[in-house]
Scaffold this active site. Structure first.
Site, short mmCIF file in Angstrom:
data_model
loop_
_atom_site.label_atom_id
_atom_site.label_comp_id
_atom_site.label_asym_id
_atom_site.label_seq_id
_atom_site.Cartn_x
_atom_site.Cartn_y
_atom_site.Cartn_z
N CYS A 185 -54.55 10.00 -15.97
CA CYS A 185 -53.11 9.87 -15.69
C CYS A 185 -52.47 8.84 -16.61
CB CYS A 185 -52.89 9.46 -14.24
SG CYS A 185 -53.56 10.62 -13.05
N ARG A 238 -52.42 18.17 -11.16
CA ARG A 238 -51.48 17.97 -12.29
C ARG A 238 -50.60 19.22 -12.38
NH1 ARG A 238 -53.72 13.55 -14.52
NH2 ARG A 238 -55.95 13.36 -14.15
C1 BEZ Z 1 -57.68 10.39 -13.66
O1 BEZ Z 1 -58.49 9.90 -14.45
O2 BEZ Z 1 -56.48 10.36 -13.88
C2 BEZ Z 1 -58.20 11.02 -12.43
C3 BEZ Z 1 -59.41 11.67 -12.48
C4 BEZ Z 1 -59.90 12.25 -11.33
C5 BEZ Z 1 -59.18 12.19 -10.15
C6 BEZ Z 1 -57.94 11.56 -10.13
C7 BEZ Z 1 -57.45 10.98 -11.26
#
Ligand code: BEZ
Length: 233
Positions: A58, A139
């Protein structure tokens, strides 16, 4: 996720449809109150969700969106982010992001609003909660036109960062298709040939065949598939 929780989620989550009005909502954001999509009348909006603040993928996405924000604004397009976190978490994360440097993006300023959807009302109305988690959004990306109509929906899992060249290509393609009443072929990119609407009468077919003799403008593969050279944005 346990079957029982999954079934509850499936009962609560709704999926907006392409070609329908974007579900209206009021929300708290890092830029103050927001009334969606009403506050953006006359503009395109990219509404996107991310799973959580202070997470690695993110963070790379936010840095990228922030670095492209001015470019999106130049396409009459506003960005609006969302996650199921508090506004205080958002503010703290954005402040941290503005000190990072990654992939040639240096200390980006995040100038677009980030919705604090702590009650998950927007996430549920937009199909952002799916089978991966009933507390973290996937997402999602919604492209909403200036009349508030959803034109494209993309969903990605938490593990996969989005392709921002594709997000820009989708936006420019939607704008091109609406502006010029054309369709766009596989792998279309700005500047490439567009597709004319197929003729619907024999007379139109004859006219199309005549027009297509001007090969400086047209490339006819068959009567229903005619490409036209792009004449700019
Ligand atoms: C992330 O790295 O943004 C992420 C990865 C897995 C679950 C939630 C966020």
């Amino acid at each position: 996720m346990k079957q029982e929780r999954l079934e509850t989620l499936q009962e609560q989550v709704r999926f907006p449809l392409i070609g329908t009005k974007a579900p209206e909502f009021k929300a708290v954001t890092t830029k103050g109150p927001l009334h969606f999509p009403n506050d953006f009348e006359g503009k395109w909006v990219i509404l996107f969700s991310h799973p959580a603040d202070f997470t690695p993928v993110c963070t790379t996405e936010f840095m990228t969106f922030a670095s492209m924000h001015d470019e999106f604004l130049s396409y009459n397009t506003e960005l609006v982010g969302l996650s199921i976190d508090s506004v205080h978490s958002h503010l703290s994360w954005l402040e941290a992001i503005e000190n990072y440097t990654w992939n040639g993006i240096e200390k980006p300023k995040v100038k677009f609003p980030l919705i604090a959807d702590i009650r998950m009302e927007v996430a549920k109305a937009y199909g952002m909660l799916q089978g991966e988690s009933d507390t973290h959004a996937v997402r999602a990306v919604f492209f909403v036109n200036p009349e508030g109509i959803i034109k494209t929906i993309l969903y990605y899992p938490a593990s996969l960062g989005r392709n921002f060249d594709e997000i820009k290509r989708v936006l420019l393609g939607l704008q091109k298709a609406e502006k010029d009443s054309v369709a766009l072929p596989a792998n279309w990119e700005p500047g490439k040939d567009v597709i004319l609407p197929a003729p619907t009468t024999r007379e139109e077919i004859q006219q199309r065949i005549e027009d297509a003799k001007d090969t400086s403008k047209y490339d006819m593969v068959d009567w229903f598939l005619t490409f036209k050279k792009d004449d700019g944005r």
